[in-house]
Design a protein around this motif. Structure first.
Motif, PDB file in Angstrom:
ATOM      1  N   THR B  53       0.812  -1.202   0.000  1.00  0.00           N
ATOM      2  CA  THR B  53       0.000   0.000   0.000  1.00  0.00           C
ATOM      3  C   THR B  53       0.853   1.263   0.000  1.00  0.00           C
ATOM      4  OG1 THR B  53      -0.031  -0.069   2.387  1.00  0.00           O
ATOM      5  CG2 THR B  53      -1.861  -1.121   1.253  1.00  0.00           C
ATOM      6  N   CYS B  55       3.036   2.228   2.413  1.00  0.00           N
ATOM      7  CA  CYS B  55       2.888   2.861   3.718  1.00  0.00           C
ATOM      8  C   CYS B  55       4.193   3.410   4.278  1.00  0.00           C
ATOM      9  CB  CYS B  55       2.286   1.885   4.712  1.00  0.00           C
ATOM     10  SG  CYS B  55       3.419   0.567   5.150  1.00  0.00           S
ATOM     11  N   ALA B  57       6.533   2.089   5.853  1.00  0.00           N
ATOM     12  CA  ALA B  57       7.072   1.497   7.089  1.00  0.00           C
ATOM     13  C   ALA B  57       8.442   0.881   6.827  1.00  0.00           C
ATOM     14  CB  ALA B  57       6.116   0.446   7.631  1.00  0.00           C
ATOM     15  N   ILE B 115       5.943  -7.792   1.258  1.00  0.00           N
ATOM     16  CA  ILE B 115       7.330  -7.879   0.803  1.00  0.00           C
ATOM     17  C   ILE B 115       7.941  -9.135   1.396  1.00  0.00           C
ATOM     18  CG2 ILE B 115       8.226  -6.475   2.711  1.00  0.00           C
ATOM     19  CD1 ILE B 115      10.088  -5.150   0.644  1.00  0.00           C
TER      20      ILE B 115
HETATM   21  S1  SF4 Z   1       5.925  -1.764   4.648  1.00  0.00           S
HETATM   22 FE1  SF4 Z   1       6.805  -1.389   2.620  1.00  0.00          FE
HETATM   23  S2  SF4 Z   1       6.252  -3.176   1.412  1.00  0.00           S
HETATM   24 FE2  SF4 Z   1       4.927  -3.189   3.218  1.00  0.00          FE
HETATM   25  S3  SF4 Z   1       3.077  -2.118   2.531  1.00  0.00           S
HETATM   26 FE3  SF4 Z   1       4.404  -0.566   3.497  1.00  0.00          FE
HETATM   27  S4  SF4 Z   1       5.574   0.282   1.769  1.00  0.00           S
HETATM   28 FE4  SF4 Z   1       4.680  -1.642   1.050  1.00  0.00          FE
END
Ligand code: SF4
Ligand code: SF4
Lengths: 375, 156
Positions: B53, B55, B57, B115
């Motif tokens: 998504t 995000c 993180a 991932i």
């Molecule tokens: S942590 Fe990284 S791989 Fe997982 S949803 Fe968020 S941006 Fe995508």
């Protein structure tokens, strides 16, 4: 015809020769400046720092999870032992209780790591001593089996990043015990092979006995630890003196050497490998199913302010982590007490008065990892 | 003399053993399921879009800062007439494999299981002539899982 030149007419001068940093016998990028009189070493000046990556400083910018990966790279032959020091420091700061199963697995992995590291030593040292490629191929064959096991568990052959503050990153494979037993059998065979190939070989003995002698007093004065210290006859082993993990619940002997020469260091490591096998066998019998992470583990790793010093017995000696925290999620200061760095200081005492070729042996017998010396 | 003979005997005895070496580029050792090569993104085969998504993180947690993540509104979201439940979705994603230290942290921090670490030989054998070629973009990162080459692993 009479010789016109009398010996006294020569002006005798010592030569300075540069050995390293890119020399195959210096185990990495290590440079020593030798002052030689013919073949005899008069003085030796070690130069380090070619592999300095600022790992300690870098760790200050890494939070406690990110720092684990850097510990692997600090000590690339005993990665589990290095990780262990780091995570134990964090655990002590945060006051986390580690579940039993995680502790036993850590212990098994650390001891297997000691085995693989010592296999590496036997290979590399054989090359220094003139056994050339043979010992390398023999040792690597068995080391590879251990690395394969590590790869199955952690997913990586060298940079494991497997220990976490509180326990382990994930559960070991289902066939873990069977595989460890299998690897132990193979390692025993490997130890027997290398023993048979080298240890009692008269040529090897003639080459190594009485070379690179470090007396008990010198060994203590230079602050050496691990096999170098024990080969000089001092019975000191942190696993016994200040047990961490569950080393107080297993039985093992601490071998010591008599003469403190290169041959003793070899034999001592061979014996240590047998002891490691023994320790792992005992650990396997005590391994119980259970959690590998404490039940209530904070999501963010934050430590209260404080400072700790953790010492562990890595294959090359005392591996210490001194960690200062001012609160927050990363260390304020991290100091790695490198075992090789302290051991390396004794190189000068070992080599003076010996042949140049023997200085190489003395260096090899310390089993240095330059990455750990320079950090 | 005895020691030398023993050494010889050891050497001789190894003749009887099977070789452990492999002809490397032709034959590969089988990789264990947990093998960690480089991170790749996973493809949601039901919704036909990536799980990711965007995000950030993983980007924030990466110790070597080798990831770049850009997020966008999902054009296929229910509110705009699509079928997907994801309001936000990944727009652009780059991972610089030249910097990645394969620490598995991005996999651990991802809340969407989007991932994972590549466990095929494709993931290991990334040799290129130019370092810039090691920077992988979104289609490259997704291709491994879309073509079904990854072996399943417990952490996935
Ligand atoms: S942590 Fe990284 S791989 Fe997982 S949803 Fe968020 S941006 Fe995508
Ligand atoms: S594996 Fe580690 S270094 Fe590589 S992208 Fe993920 S977090 Fe970054």
């Amino acid at each position: 015809m009479t010789n016109a030149l009398q010996p006294s007419e020569f002006e005798v001068q010592d030569i300075m020769i540069n050995m390293g940093p890119q020399h195959p016998a210096t185990h990495g990028v290590f440079r020593m400046v030798l002052q030689v009189d013919g073949e005899i070493v008069k003085d030796l000046i070690p130069h380090i720092g070619y592999m300095h990556r600022g790992a300690e400083k870098l760790s200050e910018t890494m939070d406690f999870r990110q720092g684990i990966g850097f510990m692997d790279r600090t000590e690339y032959l005993a990665q589990f032992n290095a990780e262990l020091g780091y995570v134990m420091a964090v655990e002590k700061l945060m006051d986390i209780e580690v579940p039993e199963r995680a502790q036993w697995i850590r212990m098994i992995l650390c001891e297997l790591n000691r085995l693989s590291s010592h296999f590496m030593f036997t290979g590399a040292f054989g090359t220094d001593a003139g056994v050339f490629g043979t010992s390398f191929t023999y040792a690597f064959r068995w080391r590879e089996e251990i690395l394969d096991l590590f790869e199955e568990i952690t997913g990586d052959r060298l940079m494991y990043a497997y220990f976490r503050p509180g326990g382990l990153a994930w559960e070991v494979t289902d066939n873990f015990e069977a595989r460890v037993r299998q690897v132990l059998e193979l390692s025993k065979q490997g130890i027997k092979d290398i023993d048979g190939l080298v240890t009692n070989n008269e040529i090897f003995k003639a080459r190594t006995q009485g070379v690179g002698v470090l007396t008990k007093e010198q060994a203590i004065d230079w602050g050496t630890t691990g096999p170098v210290l024990r080969a000089s006859g001092v019975q000191m082993d942190i696993r016994r003196d200040e047990p961490y993990l569950f080393y107080d619940q297993v039985e093992f002997d601490i071998p010591i050497g008599q003469n403190g020469d290169v041959y003793d260091r070899w034999c001592l490591r061979m014996e240590e490998m047998r002891q490691s096998v023994r320790i792992v066998e005992q650990c396997l019998t005590k391994l119980q199913p259970g959690p590998i992470q404490p039940e209530r583990m904070p999501r963010m790793l934050r430590t209260p302010p404080g400072e700790v010093y953790i010492r562990t017995e890595a294959p090359r000696g005392e591996f210490g982590i001194y960690m200062v925290s001012k609160g927050g999620n990363r260390p304020h200061r991290l100091k790695v007490r490198s075992s090789c760095f302290a051991n390396l200081q004794s190189l000068r005492d070992m080599s003076i008065g010996q042949y140049v070729a023997d200085a190489v042996l003395a260096l090899g017998s310390m089993d240095i990892v330059l990455c750990e010396v320079d950090r | 003399m005895k020691g030398i003979l023993k050494s010889m005997a050891t050497t001789l005895s190894t003749f009887a053993r099977k070789p452990v070496t492999r002809e490397y580029p032709e034959t590969h050792k089988e990789l264990p399921e947990r093998d960690r090569a480089f991170p790749v993104l996973l493809w949601d085969k039901e919704a036909h879009e990536p799980f990711c998504t965007g995000c950030h993180a993983c980007e924030r947690a990466c110790p070597v800062e080798c990831m770049t993540v850009l997020m966008k509104d999902n054009p296929a979201h229910k509110s705009v007439g699509g079928e997907s439940g994801r309001r936000k979705i990944i727009d652009k994603f780059w991972i610089d494999y030249g910097r990645c230290m394969r620490c598995n942290i991005c996999v651990e921090v991802c809340n969407f299981d989007a991932i994972t670490m590549n466990n095929t030989w494709e993931g290991h054998e990334k040799s290129v002539y130019d370092r810039a070629d090691l920077v992988q973009d979104l289609p490259m990162l997704l291709s491994e899982h879309r073509s079904g080459e990854l072996k399943p692993w417990v952490n996935e």
